[in-house]
Motif scaffolding. Sequence first.
Motif, PDB file in Angstrom:
ATOM      1  N   ASP A  73     -36.944  -1.526 -31.413  1.00 46.51           N
ATOM      2  CA  ASP A  73     -36.178  -0.561 -30.542  1.00 46.51           C
ATOM      3  C   ASP A  73     -35.627   0.687 -31.478  1.00 46.51           C
ATOM      4  OD1 ASP A  73     -36.063  -2.313 -28.513  1.00 46.51           O
ATOM      5  OD2 ASP A  73     -34.071  -2.677 -28.745  1.00 46.51           O
ATOM      6  N   ASP A  74     -35.425   0.547 -32.764  1.00 48.83           N
ATOM      7  CA  ASP A  74     -35.272   1.793 -33.545  1.00 48.83           C
ATOM      8  C   ASP A  74     -36.084   2.451 -33.683  1.00 48.83           C
ATOM      9  OD1 ASP A  74     -32.687   0.526 -34.106  1.00 48.83           O
ATOM     10  OD2 ASP A  74     -33.271  -0.301 -36.076  1.00 48.83           O
ATOM     11  N   GLN A  75     -37.550   1.769 -33.914  1.00 48.94           N
ATOM     12  CA  GLN A  75     -38.625   2.768 -34.046  1.00 48.94           C
ATOM     13  C   GLN A  75     -39.080   3.689 -32.885  1.00 48.94           C
ATOM     14  OE1 GLN A  75     -41.311  -0.318 -35.409  1.00 48.94           O
ATOM     15  NE2 GLN A  75     -41.243   0.426 -37.518  1.00 48.94           N
ATOM     16  N   VAL A  76     -39.002   2.825 -31.861  1.00 50.31           N
ATOM     17  CA  VAL A  76     -39.573   3.437 -30.235  1.00 50.31           C
ATOM     18  C   VAL A  76     -38.364   4.502 -30.273  1.00 50.31           C
ATOM     19  CG1 VAL A  76     -39.802   3.272 -28.164  1.00 50.31           C
ATOM     20  CG2 VAL A  76     -40.618   1.467 -29.313  1.00 50.31           C
ATOM     21  N   LEU A  77     -37.116   4.313 -30.346  1.00 48.19           N
ATOM     22  CA  LEU A  77     -36.003   5.200 -29.853  1.00 48.19           C
ATOM     23  C   LEU A  77     -36.074   6.386 -30.745  1.00 48.19           C
ATOM     24  CD1 LEU A  77     -32.837   2.855 -29.188  1.00 48.19           C
ATOM     25  CD2 LEU A  77     -34.114   4.332 -27.616  1.00 48.19           C
ATOM     26  N   GLU A  78     -36.358   6.271 -31.982  1.00 46.32           N
ATOM     27  CA  GLU A  78     -36.637   7.652 -32.797  1.00 46.32           C
ATOM     28  C   GLU A  78     -37.757   8.433 -32.504  1.00 46.32           C
ATOM     29  OE1 GLU A  78     -37.498   8.642 -37.453  1.00 46.32           O
ATOM     30  OE2 GLU A  78     -36.799   6.528 -37.171  1.00 46.32           O
ATOM     31  N   PHE A  79     -38.934   7.718 -31.980  1.00 42.55           N
ATOM     32  CA  PHE A  79     -40.176   8.490 -31.464  1.00 42.55           C
ATOM     33  C   PHE A  79     -39.695   9.144 -29.955  1.00 42.55           C
ATOM     34  CE2 PHE A  79     -44.293   8.794 -29.309  1.00 42.55           C
ATOM     35  CZ  PHE A  79     -44.884   9.783 -30.197  1.00 42.55           C
ATOM     36  N   VAL A  80     -38.835   8.401 -29.163  1.00 43.09           N
ATOM     37  CA  VAL A  80     -38.673   8.840 -27.987  1.00 43.09           C
ATOM     38  C   VAL A  80     -37.821  10.189 -28.093  1.00 43.09           C
ATOM     39  CG1 VAL A  80     -37.186   8.152 -25.765  1.00 43.09           C
ATOM     40  CG2 VAL A  80     -39.075   6.585 -26.690  1.00 43.09           C
ATOM     41  N   LYS A  81     -36.683  10.012 -29.052  1.00 43.46           N
ATOM     42  CA  LYS A  81     -35.735  11.076 -29.248  1.00 43.46           C
ATOM     43  C   LYS A  81     -36.802  12.255 -29.581  1.00 43.46           C
ATOM     44  CE  LYS A  81     -32.438  10.638 -31.908  1.00 43.46           C
ATOM     45  NZ  LYS A  81     -31.435   9.662 -32.743  1.00 43.46           N
ATOM     46  N   ALA A  82     -37.397  11.856 -30.500  1.00 43.31           N
ATOM     47  CA  ALA A  82     -38.150  13.264 -30.935  1.00 43.31           C
ATOM     48  C   ALA A  82     -39.127  14.086 -29.953  1.00 43.31           C
ATOM     49  CB  ALA A  82     -39.135  12.822 -32.233  1.00 43.31           C
ATOM     50  N   VAL A  83     -39.782  12.989 -28.974  1.00 43.94           N
ATOM     51  CA  VAL A  83     -40.600  13.620 -28.047  1.00 43.94           C
ATOM     52  C   VAL A  83     -39.983  14.414 -27.078  1.00 43.94           C
ATOM     53  CG1 VAL A  83     -42.130  12.712 -26.309  1.00 43.94           C
ATOM     54  CG2 VAL A  83     -42.446  11.875 -28.414  1.00 43.94           C
ATOM     55  N   LYS A  84     -38.414  13.513 -26.658  1.00 43.43           N
ATOM     56  CA  LYS A  84     -37.729  14.433 -25.905  1.00 43.43           C
ATOM     57  C   LYS A  84     -37.377  15.807 -26.012  1.00 43.43           C
ATOM     58  CE  LYS A  84     -34.689  11.006 -23.281  1.00 43.43           C
ATOM     59  NZ  LYS A  84     -33.771  10.173 -23.461  1.00 43.43           N
ATOM     60  N   LYS A  85     -37.230  15.756 -27.245  1.00 43.61           N
ATOM     61  CA  LYS A  85     -36.867  17.423 -27.735  1.00 43.61           C
ATOM     62  C   LYS A  85     -37.978  18.316 -27.302  1.00 43.61           C
ATOM     63  CE  LYS A  85     -34.491  16.672 -32.153  1.00 43.61           C
ATOM     64  NZ  LYS A  85     -34.601  16.616 -33.468  1.00 43.61           N
ATOM     65  N   ASP A  86     -39.289  18.073 -27.175  1.00 46.41           N
ATOM     66  CA  ASP A  86     -40.333  18.932 -26.621  1.00 46.41           C
ATOM     67  C   ASP A  86     -41.446  18.195 -26.028  1.00 46.41           C
ATOM     68  OD1 ASP A  86     -41.747  20.729 -25.618  1.00 46.41           O
ATOM     69  OD2 ASP A  86     -41.824  21.893 -27.624  1.00 46.41           O
ATOM     70  N   PRO A  87     -41.192  17.668 -24.736  1.00 48.78           N
ATOM     71  CA  PRO A  87     -42.011  16.666 -24.281  1.00 48.78           C
ATOM     72  C   PRO A  87     -43.566  17.306 -23.656  1.00 48.78           C
ATOM     73  CG  PRO A  87     -40.481  17.200 -22.692  1.00 48.78           C
ATOM     74  CD  PRO A  87     -40.008  17.561 -23.864  1.00 48.78           C
ATOM     75  N   THR A  88     -43.527  18.662 -23.728  1.00 47.11           N
ATOM     76  CA  THR A  88     -44.616  19.173 -23.489  1.00 47.11           C
ATOM     77  C   THR A  88     -45.470  19.560 -24.607  1.00 47.11           C
ATOM     78  OG1 THR A  88     -43.551  21.495 -23.743  1.00 47.11           O
ATOM     79  CG2 THR A  88     -43.768  20.625 -21.495  1.00 47.11           C
ATOM     80  N   LEU A  89     -44.954  19.381 -25.993  1.00 48.13           N
ATOM     81  CA  LEU A  89     -45.899  19.607 -27.115  1.00 48.13           C
ATOM     82  C   LEU A  89     -46.971  18.600 -27.041  1.00 48.13           C
ATOM     83  CD1 LEU A  89     -45.105  21.630 -29.642  1.00 48.13           C
ATOM     84  CD2 LEU A  89     -44.416  19.591 -30.744  1.00 48.13           C
ATOM     85  N   PRO A  90     -48.176  19.123 -27.307  1.00 54.11           N
ATOM     86  CA  PRO A  90     -49.108  18.009 -27.501  1.00 54.11           C
ATOM     87  C   PRO A  90     -49.028  17.275 -28.561  1.00 54.11           C
ATOM     88  CG  PRO A  90     -50.215  20.273 -27.615  1.00 54.11           C
ATOM     89  CD  PRO A  90     -48.796  20.338 -27.508  1.00 54.11           C
TER      90      PRO A  90
END
Lengths: 232, 232
Positions: free
Chosen positions: B130-147
Amino acid sequence: MNLVSFEGNKDNTKINGSGPVTSAEPVQPLDIECVEKILNYRFKNKSLLVQAFTDPSYDEKCVSYERLEFLGDTILSMVITNEFYNLYPKESPGSLTNLRAANVDTEKLARVAVKHNLHRYLRHKKPLFDDQVLEFVKAVKKDPTLPHSHGLLTVPKFLADIVESTIGALFMDCNSTDTVWKVVKPLLEPIIHLDKLEKHPMTELNEKCQKKKLTLTTKDTWEETKNFFFLY
Amino acid sequence: MNLVSFEGNKDNTKINGSGPVTSAEPVQPLDIECVEKILNYRFKNKSLLVQAFTDPSYDEKCVSYERLEFLGDTILSMVITNEFYNLYPKESPGSLTNLRAANVDTEKLARVAVKHNLHRYLRHKKPLFDDQVLEFVKAVKKDPTLPHSHGLLTVPKFLADIVESTIGALFMDCNSTDTVWKVVKPLLEPIIHLDKLEKHPMTELNEKCQKKKLTLTTKDTWEETKNFFFLY
């Protein structure tokens, strides 16, 4: 085995152009029929085969095999992975990786090229081609059944490239990984299987030393003794 | 787009289970229908899909995704190589290698997993999941269009593994690289193409310095200034 055409197995004549390992005399322009006999496959688009046998040195106006080789490399990796995946349903990815690596490595593919005389059809203007191929062919002739020298042979990379570019051309022609495997498998024989998978002698030596808690010291004494390693 | 079944495109209902990036709540046991909706593909052999979504930590009695991931890795590499080979008939193998690498790398595939919520279906007993995924999901959410973040994000490898094991399961189910690509291509979007292929910032900086004959000195001053590099 029948000649595989792009339409399937309609030709019932057994044709096989492979023979014993011979010397390097490039035949130019490409004798398409001869190569098709070796492959046991008839190309719909013959220009793909011509491209697969055109070295970058041949003529800058001709499209060389480089892109087909790039494609063929990944096709070969895929078909052989698929084969081992299905053949060994209990093996780990690590074990399957070793198996694949042993079968797609440069020396193995170069042996395939000279075994089936594919090198004789390469269109090239490489000044050192004959010497390089002859040296490799001579070394292979000494023990043609050996799957691998573990780095003791100097392998001309273009020999392996021909096999990969041929695989790329095959896939572009038939668009079927099943057909590619059907054509390529007999050429790759003897395929290295789990029971024949040899570890690199250095890996084996290191593992044995670790097991016996021995420290391995290597010393290059080739000039004096023609031996490389001392074990303490 | 229609739901692709193992028999082809017989279902005309538009079904798509993908949605916005959400949090990590693994659903166990596997909701096969939901995953099939995300993939837009109906499995003939559902057990392949179950295997693709079973982490090695889940239950030692269950077959985990590791072998399917190994197979999927090579299938993905092959279908994307084939796509770029045909799309860019003039590009060199080097350029095609860069394109492929950008599209099959761990971060790109992990982004695919969270974008389509595939991670929510992984059967696992990973304490830090959960922690690992949430951290990654949060980072991706910041800029989901960034490849790509070029190494600035910590990427949980198992997220990329899910995508590869799914591809392995797809291929085992349909035995067609064409069908695999048809199913996987929409999931991989935005696919990174030549015009969007970014060099790693360090590669670009090095190249610019070489061009201007400047010597590049790197100094880690993150603690003091939150900047990394000084250029002399």
